[in-house]
Design a protein around this motif. Structure first.
Motif, PDB file in Angstrom:
ATOM      1  N   TYR A 160       0.826  -1.205   0.000  1.00 24.29           N
ATOM      2  CA  TYR A 160       0.000   0.000   0.000  1.00 24.29           C
ATOM      3  C   TYR A 160       0.864   1.261   0.000  1.00 24.29           C
ATOM      4  CZ  TYR A 160      -4.440  -2.431   0.959  1.00 24.29           C
ATOM      5  OH  TYR A 160      -5.568  -3.201   0.882  1.00 24.29           O
ATOM      6  N   ALA A 161       0.575   2.155  -0.956  1.00 20.48           N
ATOM      7  CA  ALA A 161       1.201   3.469  -0.976  1.00 20.48           C
ATOM      8  C   ALA A 161       0.517   4.300   0.115  1.00 20.48           C
ATOM      9  CB  ALA A 161       1.014   4.105  -2.338  1.00 20.48           C
ATOM     10  N   PRO A 162       1.199   5.277   0.705  1.00 23.96           N
ATOM     11  CA  PRO A 162       2.568   5.742   0.441  1.00 23.96           C
ATOM     12  C   PRO A 162       3.650   4.999   1.223  1.00 23.96           C
ATOM     13  CG  PRO A 162       1.479   7.252   1.938  1.00 23.96           C
ATOM     14  CD  PRO A 162       0.484   6.181   1.625  1.00 23.96           C
ATOM     15  N   LEU A 163       3.286   3.974   2.012  1.00 24.40           N
ATOM     16  CA  LEU A 163       4.321   3.236   2.736  1.00 24.40           C
ATOM     17  C   LEU A 163       5.298   2.593   1.748  1.00 24.40           C
ATOM     18  CD1 LEU A 163       5.258   2.346   5.572  1.00 24.40           C
ATOM     19  CD2 LEU A 163       3.895   0.286   5.294  1.00 24.40           C
ATOM     20  N   THR A 166       6.795   6.820  -0.890  1.00 24.55           N
ATOM     21  CA  THR A 166       7.552   7.850  -0.176  1.00 24.55           C
ATOM     22  C   THR A 166       8.337   7.283   0.996  1.00 24.55           C
ATOM     23  OG1 THR A 166       5.653   9.225  -0.685  1.00 24.55           O
ATOM     24  CG2 THR A 166       7.303  10.156   0.783  1.00 24.55           C
ATOM     25  N   PRO A 257      -4.033   7.924  -2.139  1.00 26.77           N
ATOM     26  CA  PRO A 257      -3.568   6.599  -1.745  1.00 26.77           C
ATOM     27  C   PRO A 257      -4.623   5.507  -1.953  1.00 26.77           C
ATOM     28  CG  PRO A 257      -3.334   8.178   0.064  1.00 26.77           C
ATOM     29  CD  PRO A 257      -4.075   8.862  -1.014  1.00 26.77           C
TER      30      PRO A 257
ATOM     31  N   ASP C 186       1.298  10.858   7.665  1.00 23.56           N
ATOM     32  CA  ASP C 186       2.337  10.217   6.849  1.00 23.56           C
ATOM     33  C   ASP C 186       1.768   9.055   6.028  1.00 23.56           C
ATOM     34  OD1 ASP C 186       2.260   8.334   9.131  1.00 23.56           O
ATOM     35  OD2 ASP C 186       3.550   9.788  10.125  1.00 23.56           O
ATOM     36  N   VAL C 187       1.836   7.833   6.554  1.00 25.07           N
ATOM     37  CA  VAL C 187       1.328   6.674   5.805  1.00 25.07           C
ATOM     38  C   VAL C 187      -0.088   6.351   6.285  1.00 25.07           C
ATOM     39  CG1 VAL C 187       3.649   5.752   5.522  1.00 25.07           C
ATOM     40  CG2 VAL C 187       2.243   4.998   7.439  1.00 25.07           C
ATOM     41  N   ILE C 188      -0.661   5.277   5.743  1.00 28.80           N
ATOM     42  CA  ILE C 188      -2.004   4.895   6.161  1.00 28.80           C
ATOM     43  C   ILE C 188      -1.934   4.180   7.506  1.00 28.80           C
ATOM     44  CG2 ILE C 188      -4.060   3.582   5.555  1.00 28.80           C
ATOM     45  CD1 ILE C 188      -3.126   3.754   2.625  1.00 28.80           C
ATOM     46  N   MET C 203      -6.221   8.052   6.360  1.00 30.92           N
ATOM     47  CA  MET C 203      -5.541   8.213   5.079  1.00 30.92           C
ATOM     48  C   MET C 203      -4.873   9.578   5.008  1.00 30.92           C
ATOM     49  SD  MET C 203      -6.852   5.394   3.715  1.00 30.92           S
ATOM     50  CE  MET C 203      -6.156   5.586   2.105  1.00 30.92           C
ATOM     51  N   PHE C 206      -6.739  12.804   3.371  1.00 31.56           N
ATOM     52  CA  PHE C 206      -8.187  12.616   3.329  1.00 31.56           C
ATOM     53  C   PHE C 206      -8.712  12.462   4.749  1.00 31.56           C
ATOM     54  CE2 PHE C 206      -6.633  11.475  -0.742  1.00 31.56           C
ATOM     55  CZ  PHE C 206      -7.602  11.881  -1.635  1.00 31.56           C
ATOM     56  N   GLU C 327       9.307  14.002   0.605  1.00 28.62           N
ATOM     57  CA  GLU C 327       9.680  12.714   0.005  1.00 28.62           C
ATOM     58  C   GLU C 327      10.395  11.792   0.992  1.00 28.62           C
ATOM     59  OE1 GLU C 327       8.611  12.068  -3.248  1.00 28.62           O
ATOM     60  OE2 GLU C 327       7.684  14.025  -2.932  1.00 28.62           O
ATOM     61  N   THR C 328      10.386  12.116   2.266  1.00 31.80           N
ATOM     62  CA  THR C 328      10.970  11.189   3.235  1.00 31.80           C
ATOM     63  C   THR C 328       9.974  10.998   4.372  1.00 31.80           C
ATOM     64  OG1 THR C 328      11.943  12.769   4.755  1.00 31.80           O
ATOM     65  CG2 THR C 328      13.230  12.216   2.801  1.00 31.80           C
TER      66      THR C 328
END
Lengths: 545, 57, 373
Positions: A160-163, A166, A257, C186-188, C203, C206, C327-328
């Protein structure tokens, strides 16, 4: 229907059925040594290569699973650090799906489809060689990411993005490249299987005369061609997000995502059927053989399998009930999943009706096929439960889901491959596999697999999320049981390798028709099947009653 | 055409008679069945969507 | 007749077992909300349907396997089709499932009705902690795992609530409709409390909605349910549900604390004060990636100890902490930490683990930068 039949060759009626008898003419210019295996275009040799590759990947992926189970044996972090744990779960999934199960089925197709349709070889032998040799390269590349700085993929096989973009380790680009290669291999293999089935059937063999194994593979091959490009597309979008500054899945750049998940599961759900339809075919071939009775509802099976190919594209978002879909979408995917699950699930009834009033014996192949029916059904039941969207909020991303898909994939897909191996080993090697060892392998596997996966249902219901390297104390007993089962199941597979090696080396000689209930075309050629079979096509017009 | 639709519906339901299969495979063209199957799948999607919209109120 | 009896005994036995054993740690919790009870009954309904189908199907299968063995002289029949039977056994489960769809739809619609809430909480997932913001109240805080690493590493005995305990739980009133707005920095992530039957993905970019109305005061525990990286298994959810009066008192106290924290920005902070505060912030916020001794996990998470490029460039250091690195995995902390904590943690990073720059960053300085942006 008017299938495109191959031109009717002039038949030598005397030995047309055992076409292998006249095979030695073409054999003298075969290479020996390793180059023979590198350059071979023979469907049987390539089938063997696929099966050996699949078995080795099964062991590699299995070792990774054992690392996971070892860490989860007790609460606390003992063996590995979380980042390595995540790499193990991810690689285990990728290797088992793309390296073990799929190549296993392709290997069986390579060996058996030409034999079951009466063809001398696959339709595109050189392509066949290429599609096999892509795989070892792809998986060496994939495994090498474990040694790269930052480690291998650690974001789950679902990526799964963004894991996975990025926040992913630098090796992710190699992961994408290797999956691209595996995908190309699958597409080429599928094209080859379709071409063989549609163009190289023996004269007089109509589509409706084909075995269920050939039928399910034909449909699987179409599914592969339909969805592997979707996977390639979504991987390429990841590649662009990582290396070229696009924002398909990056919300900060206007991406989404959730789009990743839609695309991934649009591939992923048909992929589930890709991994189970050939298993249906195998069981539908083995059960009638050892019940000595024709398959009950062959027509229903064919039609249902065909419709799955179409309908499997309409249920993907049931993997995504908790991402925040609108209510209407949630309802749609719940209804569609329920509607489709039933006609698929009741195929189990057909196998049982085949057993009913048969004359049943319990060779190892049959034992694995019967275990498939029972244990796959258990996976089907948990699948029905997962289809209920409100309840899925509690099940989703817990060990309940892990239990579900392992039940359909391990005692499902993997057991069917093992059943097929026991069933066709006499044809491949000319010897019967050792029944006593086979039984040991079967019972240890069945006990191990249930001890491994059944407690996961309870752990999941009690609230244990999946993909965690450490867990709260109330899950400790379930995990300890699972780990013991995992090691039992894992080490039992050494017995499987032993059975195969022993069978290749010798054993009770098998006649052409190795099982007295077997009726398909492959049992008309000698055992072991000579390198070239059906150089003169068998005339099916005469066999048909 | 009605026979084709009936066969596709039978496929969606998952049950078919041997005799129907024989006549399908002897007389029908595969492309007709595939096209009908896709169209019927779209119709089914439409139906389920409308049921879902009604249920969602 | 005997078979029927045996079957009946078995069903009763299983049902009894379910009431005793399965009710506790073996099954889905019934929970403390109307929704969670509906979900539980849906779960049990479909479970028993599966059990009944399973008993019938496997019963028929094992009967056939037993009765029609060749070793017992069974001769194979040759039938291979019976359309009526097939239609029958397909229709029955289909009807059962259609019947299941009705209560499932009703429960789902309830879950989706987030209107008319009494309290709104914005839940933001971070790698690897939850942030709770009481919308319109000016109260916001992080909730970090509080299990000491010694317990995780096996150097100390594990508590009862090992891995399911946090420094600051989410506090909610009972008998009020609480709406959760979930998102991620950051991530889900996925915010899950089994006792409420609420699981909603967080998310990035969102906002998802969910709601609950807790009926009993108590402490409810859950976990992040979506793989979110290294410490996915170490970001629990703890909810402390209390009566409205207690909740009001708690909220007032939190507002008080927020106000006094704002006042302390303006005063001059001493080096050792900043170092003490900075160490606390570092260990809860930064150490998950950059590690306890600042050694990092290269290449993904750079080292801070001995990072000469960073130590030579104070402006860059402040900028990275305030704005993150695009991007990090490095997030911007300007919106999530207060100026005191930011100043303290930068001071700490520049003077700990052999980084001896001697720099002292004042909260007022950070405050000035934040308001000028």
């Amino acid at each position: 229907m008017a299938p495109k039949l191959p031109p009717k060759a002039p038949l030598e009626h005397g030995n047309s059925i055992t076409g292998g008898a006249s095979a030695h003419e073409g054999e003298h210019h075969y290479r020996s040594g390793p180059l023979r295996w590198l350059l071979t275009t023979n469907h049987k040799e390539i089938g063997t290569l696929y099966l050996i590759f699949s078995l080795s990947m099964f062991m590699v992926g299995g070792i990774m699973a054992l690392v996971v189970r070892l860490e989860l044996f007790q609460p606390g972090l003992q063996m590995v650090q979380p980042e390595f744990f995540n790499q193990m779960t991810t690689m285990h999934g990728l290797i088992m799906i793309f390296g073990a199960v799929m190549p296993g089925f392709v290997g069986l197709a390579n060996w058996m489809v030409p034999l079951q349709v009466g063809a001398p070889d696959m339709a595109l032998p050189r392509l066949n060689n290429f599609s096999f040799w892509l795989l070892p390269i792809a998986f060496v590349l994939l495994l090498s990411t474990l040694l790269m700085p930052g480690g291998g993929p650690n974001f789950g096989w679902t990526s799964y993005a963004p894991l996975s973009t990025t926040y992913a380790p630098p090796s992710t680009t190699f992961f994408i490249f290797s999956l691209h290669m595996a995908g190309i291999s699958s597409i080429l293999g599928a094209i080859n299987i379709i071409a063989t089935i549609l163009n190289l059937r023996a004269p007089g063999m109509r589509l409706m005369d084909m075995t269920l194994f050939v039928w399910t593979w034909l449909i699987t091959a179409f599914l592969l061609i339909a969805v592997m490009p979707v996977l390639a597309g979504v991987l390429t979008m990841m590649l662009l997000d990582i290396n070229f500054g696009t924002s398909f899945f990056n919300a900060a750049g206007g991406g989404d995502p959730v789009l990743f998940q839609h695309l991934f599961w649009f591939f992923g759900h048909p992929e589930v059927y890709i991994m189970i339809l050939p298993a249906f075919g195998i069981v539908s071939v083995i059960v009638p053989t050892f019940a000595r009775k024709p398959l009950f509802g062959y027509s229903s099976m064919v039609y249902a399998t065909a419709s799955i190919a179409v309908l499997s594209f309409t249920v993907w978002a049931h993997h995504m009930f908790s991402v925040g879909l609108p209510l209407v979408a949630e309802l749609f995917f719940m209804y569609a999943t329920m509607l489709i699950a039933v006609p698929t699930g009741v195929k189990v009834f057909n196998w049982i009706a085949t057993l009913f009033r048969g004359s049943i014996t319990f060779e190892t192949a049959m034992l694995f096929a019967l275990a498939f029916i029972v244990l796959f059904s258990i996976g089907g039941f948990s699948g029905l439960m997962l289809a209920i969207a409100p309840a899925d909020f509690q099940y989703h991303d817990t060990y309940f889901v892990v239990a579900h898909f392992h039940y359909v994939l391990v005692p499902g897909a993997v057991f069917s491959i093992m059943a097929a191996v026991y069933y066709w080993l006499p044809k491949w090697t000319g010897h019967y596999p050792d029944e006593r060892l086979g039984r040991w392998h079967f019972w240890l596997s069945v006990i191990g697999v249930n001890l491994l996966f059944f407690p996961m249902h309870f752990a999941g219901l009690a609230g244990m999320p999946r993909r965690i390297p450490d867990y709260a104390l109330q899950f400790a007993d379930f995990n300890m049981a699972s780990s013991i089962g995992g090691f039992l199941f894992g080490f039992s597979q050494l017995l499987f390798i032993w059975v195969i090696v022993k069978c290749v080396r010798g054993g009770v000689k098998a006649p052409a028709r190795s099982w007295d209930g077997a009726t398909d075309l492959e049992w008309t050629v000698p055992s072991p099947a000579p390198l070239h079979t059906f150089e003169t096509p068998p005339d099916m017009r005469r066999i048909e009653s | 055409m009605w026979q084709v639709i009936k066969s596709v519906l039978a496929a969606f339901f998952g049950v078919q008679k041997d005799s129907r299969r024989r006549s399908d495979f002897e007389h029908g063209k595969p492309i007709v069945f595939i096209a009908t199957g896709v169209v019927m799948a779209l119709i089914m999607v439409g139906l389920v969507v409308s049921v879902a919209m009604m249920a969602a109120g | 007749m005997r078979k029927v009896l045996v079957l009946a005994v078995m069903v009763v036995a299983i049902a009894g077992l379910q009431r005793n054993a399965l009710a506790s740690d073996w099954n889905m919790p019934v929970g403390v909300t109307e929704i969670s009870r509906s979900v539980y009954s849906l779960h049990m309904l479909i479970f028993w349907i599966c059990v009944v189908i399973g008993v019938v199907v496997f019963g028929a299968m094992f009967y056939s396997l037993f009765r029609y063995r060749r070793s017992k002289g069974a001769k194979a029949a040759h039938f291979h089709e019976h359309t009526t039977v097939e239609v029958f056994w397909t229709t029955i489960p289909l009807l059962i499932l259609v019947a299941m769809a009705v209560p499932a739809t009703a429960t789902l619609k309830e879950m989706y009705d987030t209107s008319e809430s009494d309290l709104d909480v914005l839940i933001t997932g971070h790698q690897w902690r939850w942030q709770y913001e009481y919308l319109g109240e000016g109260v916001s805080f992080f909730s970090n795992l509080s299990t000491p690493s010694a317990q995780i590493e096996g150097e100390a005995p594990k508590d009862e609530h090992y891995l399911l305990e946090v420094d600051q739980p989410l506090v909610l009133p009972v008998d009020r409709k609480v709406r959760f707005l979930t998102t991620s920095a950051d991530v889900i992530h996925s915010w899950w409390v089994p006792a409420f039957a609420v699981k909603k993905d967080a998310m990035p970019g969102f906002i998802n909605e969910a709601w609950t109305r807790i009926e009993e005061p108590g402490i409810y525990r859950g976990q992040c349910a979506e793989l979110c990286g290294r410490n996915h298994g170490f970001m629990p959810v703890v909810v402390h549900a209390m009566e409205q009066d207690d909740f009001d008192a708690w909220l007032a106290e939190r507002k008080q604390q927020a106000a006094s924290a704002a006042n302390s920005v303006d005063r001059e902070w001493k080096m050792d004060e900043l170092m003490a505060q900075g160490e606390k912030v570092y260990s809860t916020i930064c150490a998950a990636c950059h590690q306890a001794e600042g050694q990092g996990l290269p290449p993904t998470f750079p080292a801070l100890a001995g990072n000469q490029a960073l130590m030579d460039d104070l402006e860059k250091h402040i900028g990275v902490v305030l704005n993150g690195v695009s991007e990090t995995a490095m997030p911007a902390f300007s919106g999530t930490l207060n100026p005191v904590d930011i100043a303290a943690v930068i001071t700490y990073e520049r003077n700990a683990w052999g980084n001896e720059t001697g720099d002292v960053i004042q909260p007022s300085d950070i405050q000035a930068r934040l308001s000028s942006e």
